[in-house]
Design an enzyme around this catalytic site. Structure first.
Site, short mmCIF file in Angstrom:
data_model
loop_
_atom_site.label_atom_id
_atom_site.label_comp_id
_atom_site.label_asym_id
_atom_site.label_seq_id
_atom_site.Cartn_x
_atom_site.Cartn_y
_atom_site.Cartn_z
N ARG A 151 0.88 16.03 13.64
CA ARG A 151 1.83 15.37 12.71
C ARG A 151 1.99 16.10 11.38
O ARG A 151 1.40 17.14 11.14
CB ARG A 151 1.38 13.94 12.46
CG ARG A 151 -0.05 13.78 11.96
CD ARG A 151 -0.38 12.30 11.75
NE ARG A 151 -1.77 12.14 11.36
CZ ARG A 151 -2.77 11.83 12.19
NH1 ARG A 151 -2.51 11.63 13.47
NH2 ARG A 151 -4.01 11.73 11.76
N ASP A 152 2.78 15.48 10.51
CA ASP A 152 2.99 15.87 9.12
C ASP A 152 3.69 17.22 8.98
O ASP A 152 3.20 18.13 8.30
CB ASP A 152 1.65 15.90 8.34
CG ASP A 152 0.85 14.63 8.51
OD1 ASP A 152 1.46 13.59 8.85
OD2 ASP A 152 -0.37 14.65 8.30
N TYR A 158 5.91 8.35 9.71
CA TYR A 158 4.75 9.01 9.10
C TYR A 158 5.16 10.20 8.22
O TYR A 158 6.34 10.48 8.04
CB TYR A 158 3.77 9.45 10.20
CG TYR A 158 2.81 8.35 10.63
CD1 TYR A 158 2.99 7.01 10.24
CD2 TYR A 158 1.70 8.63 11.43
CE1 TYR A 158 2.11 6.02 10.62
CE2 TYR A 158 0.81 7.63 11.81
CZ TYR A 158 1.01 6.33 11.42
OH TYR A 158 0.13 5.36 11.80
N LEU A 191 0.83 -1.22 0.00
CA LEU A 191 0.00 0.00 0.00
C LEU A 191 0.85 1.26 0.00
O LEU A 191 1.86 1.34 0.71
CB LEU A 191 -0.91 -0.02 1.23
CG LEU A 191 -1.81 1.20 1.44
CD1 LEU A 191 -3.19 0.77 1.94
CD2 LEU A 191 -1.20 2.21 2.42
N ASP A 194 0.41 8.85 1.39
CA ASP A 194 0.84 10.24 1.12
C ASP A 194 2.18 10.38 0.39
O ASP A 194 3.15 9.71 0.75
CB ASP A 194 1.02 11.01 2.43
CG ASP A 194 -0.11 10.83 3.40
OD1 ASP A 194 -1.09 10.15 3.07
OD2 ASP A 194 0.00 11.37 4.51
N GLU A 248 -4.87 17.28 8.55
CA GLU A 248 -3.74 16.44 8.14
C GLU A 248 -3.01 17.12 6.98
O GLU A 248 -3.60 17.88 6.21
CB GLU A 248 -4.21 15.05 7.69
CG GLU A 248 -4.74 14.21 8.82
CD GLU A 248 -4.94 12.74 8.43
OE1 GLU A 248 -4.64 11.86 9.24
OE2 GLU A 248 -5.42 12.47 7.31
C1 FRU Z 1 -2.69 11.07 5.88
C2 FRU Z 1 -1.96 10.40 7.05
C3 FRU Z 1 -1.01 11.37 7.72
C4 FRU Z 1 -0.03 10.45 8.36
C5 FRU Z 1 0.10 9.36 7.34
C6 FRU Z 1 0.36 7.98 7.89
O1 FRU Z 1 -3.09 10.16 4.93
O2 FRU Z 1 -2.88 9.88 7.99
O3 FRU Z 1 -1.64 12.28 8.59
O4 FRU Z 1 1.19 11.05 8.64
O5 FRU Z 1 -1.13 9.34 6.61
O6 FRU Z 1 0.58 7.06 6.86
#
Ligand code: FRU
Length: 491
Positions: free
Chosen positions: A166-167, A106, A44, A47, A223
């Protein structure tokens, strides 16, 4: 297959090389695999991460669980390109192999600094009681692609944010480094943007504060926030999960929105004079987690995950899922954000096999297959249907129902083949100018369609899962139109 938590989070070492090879073969040989877009080499993909320009190449990483079509423990896969179209797979770059990213490396970003690339991302750690700690982490990648993680986290979520923090997008302004994060406030469990600052990068991070973007509703979690300068306009691209449909209309399970503003004042921090209304970045069915950045020459580029969280896709059965969109160039003209294909996309056209049409055609091509680009201009005041990836009976396929008299374009994937996320509707309706011609540039890639409307004024992206023998392109009634269809070379 049903995955247990234990299976999803077991170490990559537990899988044999043969298992990975088998999964790679499955992903590569699936007839519904895309041929000129980035896709997972196995398992899979979600992002896009670390989209950057470094050492004379474009770099793009992506979230990956290589061992099946489930959101298991994530890593960063690495790809590079010379033209933003042909991508070379360099394999695993950031593995979930430390205490701080034990349950997933992540999403995050990358920035060329000196002669190295700095990667900034969220380490997803779970305690024994399964409590999540989102560590914000750093790593250096050298010119040989070797990644060395910093020994200590840069920072963690302060108590006024929940575990959903995050991110990070690493930015630089006036000699300061900034990290823009998506967050959920502890108070009220609502979504927000949070900004951090450091002058030293490897340490010294502190919170500047929540970014005021002029919106009172940002759902329950933001996100993948991204700030990019588009022709002098500040553009914020983000995914406000759980956004009220009354705040901004969308049909997908989770939206990918944008706001524009005069500028982004990182000291305040706030967007200066932002649009009152956020807008869907893509009007199709499947775009999420778009990542954008400014190239060294200032051009803004964006790339998206074509797939959605909490959604199953038919290829899950073949143990792989999701693809990455083509890279789009962003421009801001006449108060509007445009998204267009990059120049090198045109190099993929088989020009000597092009089909041109003009007048009032019905059949455009009986056997166009599912790997082509179609540019078509439909004259004003026409109503009709354009069939793509159609079968002989013209019953199955993706239908574009156009009405250039009243100004509407309906994209209908109900009859395309295997269904996807039907709970969220099988059509998407785009408003287009009434009494004007309609210009479409669309790309078909076996299970992916990207539709650019009126020179990128709107874009609609969708996965579809049709029988691969369905390759008809036709107007279902005579239509005043001109255009060209090019078969596309695989990348
Ligand atoms: C968005 C997300 C992000 C996270 C990542 C984990 O699709 O949920 O917020 O960092 O995917 O795979």
């Amino acid at each position: 297959m049903e995955w247990t938590r234990q299976q999803r989070y077991q170490s990559y070492d537990q899988y044999s090389a043969q298992t990975l090879l088998d999964l790679q073969r499955q992903a590569a040989t699936d007839p519904k695999q895309v041929r000129y877009h980035l896709h997972p080499s196995s398992g899979l993909l979600n992002d896009p991460n670390g989209f950057s320009y470094f050492n004379g190449l474009w770099h793009l990483f992506y979230q990956s669980f290589p061992f099946g079509a489930t959101h298991g423990v994530k890593s960063w896969m690495h790809t590079v390109s010379e033209d933003l179209v042909h991508w070379r797979d360099l394999g695993l770059a950031v593995a979930p192999d430390t205490e701080f990213d034990s349950h997933g490396a992540y999403s995050g970003s990358a920035k060329a600094i000196g002669n190295r690339l700095f990667l900034m991302y969220t380490g997803n750690h779970r305690t024994k009681d399964w409590e999540r700690i989102p560590y914000q982490l750093g790593a250096w990648m050298n010119k040989n692609g070797q990644v060395e993680k910093l020994a200590q986290p840069l920072f963690v979520n302060p108590p006024h944010f929940t575990e959903h923090f995050r991110d990070p997008q690493l930015l630089e302004q006036d000699g300061h480094y900034y990290a823009l994060l998506g967050a959920q406030k502890t108070d009220g469990k609502v979504g927000t943007f949070d900004l951090w600052e450091s002058t030293q990068l490897e340490e010294g991070w502190h919170e500047v504060g929540e970014v005021n973007v002029g919106q009172s509703d940002l759902g329950y979690m933001v996100e993948c926030p991204n700030y990019v300068d588009v022709d002098g306009r500040a553009v914020m691209i983000f995914c406000p999960q759980g956004l009220d449909q009354a705040t901004a209309s969308y049909q997908n399970i989770y939206p990918n929105m944008y706001l524009t503003a005069d500028s982004f004042d990182m000291t305040a921090p706030q967007l200066v004079n932002p649009d009152p209304q956020m807008t869907n970045l893509d009007e199709g069915f499947d775009v999420y987690a778009t990542q954008a950045f400014n190239a060294p020459d200032g051009t803004a580029y964006a790339v998206s995950w074509v797939g959605l969280p909490d959604t199953t896709y038919p290829t899950d059965e073949n143990n792989w899922a999701n693809v990455i969109s083509q890279v789009k160039e962003l421009h801001y003209k006449n108060g509007h954000l445009y998204q267009t294909p990059v120049k090198a996309m045109a190099d993929l056209r088989h020009t000597h096999r092009a089909t041109m049409f003009t007048g009032t055609p019905t059949m455009i091509k009986e056997d166009a297959g599912q790997q082509f680009e179609l540019q078509v201009t439909i004259e004003q005041d026409q109503k009709g249907r354009l069939l793509l990836v159609g079968d002989e009976a013209q019953e199955h396929g993706v239908f574009l129902n156009f009405d250039t008299e009243n100004g509407q374009l309906v994209i209908d994937r109900a009859m395309a083949g295997q269904p996807v996320a039907e709970d969220h509707g099988t059509t998407r309706i785009l408003t287009i100018p009434a009494h004007q011609s309609l210009k479409i540039d669309l790309f078909v890639d076996h299970s992916l369609m990207e539709i650019f409307v009126n020179d990128g004024y709107q874009v609609a992206t969708l996965r579809y899962f049709a029988d691969q023998s369905h390759g008809q392109v036709a107007f279902l009634s005579p239509t005043n139109a001109t255009g060209t269809l090019w078969p596309i070379k695989p990348c």
